[in-house]
Design an enzyme around this catalytic site. Structure first.
Site, short mmCIF file in Angstrom:
data_model
loop_
_atom_site.label_atom_id
_atom_site.label_comp_id
_atom_site.label_asym_id
_atom_site.label_seq_id
_atom_site.Cartn_x
_atom_site.Cartn_y
_atom_site.Cartn_z
N TYR A 140 111.72 78.59 -14.58
CA TYR A 140 111.17 77.90 -13.42
C TYR A 140 109.75 77.40 -13.73
CZ TYR A 140 109.72 77.26 -8.51
OH TYR A 140 109.26 76.75 -7.31
N LYS A 184 108.33 73.54 -13.67
CA LYS A 184 107.29 73.10 -12.74
C LYS A 184 106.06 72.59 -13.47
CE LYS A 184 109.61 73.74 -8.97
NZ LYS A 184 110.09 72.55 -8.25
N THR A 204 110.14 81.70 2.81
CA THR A 204 111.29 80.82 2.94
C THR A 204 112.55 81.55 2.47
OG1 THR A 204 111.20 79.90 0.71
CG2 THR A 204 109.81 78.85 2.39
N ASP A 230 119.89 67.03 1.96
CA ASP A 230 120.13 68.42 1.57
C ASP A 230 121.59 68.57 1.17
OD1 ASP A 230 120.32 71.47 1.74
OD2 ASP A 230 118.27 71.18 2.43
#
Length: 255
Positions: free
Chosen positions: A153, A157, A188, A36
């Protein structure tokens, strides 16, 4: 345990779906390396989980080519090899394309697509040494149906889904399976990046409610639910499964 003795790398592992998978994979017997950009988040997770040598952490910026490539080799060194890669780092990116900031666009491309592509290109050599493996990417329901919120996005994807189907064939002779998980809008920290871009809190809530109303099961997906889907794809239970996009979306894409 379904991952007993397996060596697993999870990118974006400090929070959200990544952290849920780190915990689950450890419970299922894997040794895990979490990657990360958030060094503090990784350190806090390592302290919380108290998994000793079964959990390694690597701080890396996967939006750069060097970070995406080197993190794989650093993880392989930390673990002694790699059997499983869940490449799931990503960013919502810009919301529209009118007056598009090219730097923001490139960052979205790099993190959502380039990091996955480069990571797979680096990890395949390590998996060959182990006699095979499992690569899982993260796309989105927005990689299966177009997103009016996020055209950048969504296009990234869709690219990840295409990458999955191509690499599933390319890497099959190496006994490496390649699949992609496609979550719906999830509970999230990244959620606000989709629903809250340039709008008020009330508008963001309205957007979330509109999305949820289109989900047959009537709620957002939980990180642990995505982690369990990835666990199945990573495990020998899915040993003859490759090249699929697996929606974890409460039925959003079944209409």
């Amino acid at each position: 345990m379904r991952l007993d003795g397996k060596l697993a790398v999870i990118t974006a592992g400090a929070s959200g779906m990544g952290r849920a998978a780190v915990e689950l994979f450890l419970q299922e017997g894997a040794r895990v390396c979490a990657v990360d950009v958030n060094a503090a988040g990784l350190a806090a997770m390592k302290a919380d989980l108290n998994a000793g040598d079964n959990l390694s952490i690597i701080t890396a910026d996967l939006s750069t080519a060097e970070g995406a490539r080197q993190s794989i080799h650093d993880a392989a060194e930390a673990l002694g090899g790699i059997d499983i890669l869940w490449a799931q780092a990503g960013t919502p990116g810009p919301g529209g394309i009118e007056g598009l900031d090219v730097a923001e666009y490139q960052q979205a491309l790099f993190l959502n697509m380039q990091s996955a592509t480069l990571g797979a290109g680096e990890v395949i050599g390590h998996m060959r040494k182990r006699g095979g493996g499992s690569i899982i990417f993260t796309a989105s329901v927005s990689g299966m149906v177009g997103s009016m919120w996020s055209p950048v996005y969504s296009s990234c994807k869709f690219g990840v889904v295409g990458l999955t189907k191509s690499l599933a064939q390319t890497f099959a002779p190496d006994n490496v399976r390649v699949n992609v998980v496609c979550p719906g809008l999830a509970e999230t920290p990244m959620k606000a990046g989709f629903t809250g871009r340039g709008v008020s809190a009330e508008q963001a809530k309205a957007a979330e409610d509109k999305y949820t109303s289109a989900v047959p099961l009537g709620r957002l997906v939980r990180p642990a639910e995505v982690a369990h889907a990835v666990l199945w794809l990573a495990s020998d239970d899915a040993g003859f499964v490759t090249g699929i996009e697996l929606p974890v979306d409460g039925g959003f894409t079944c209409k």
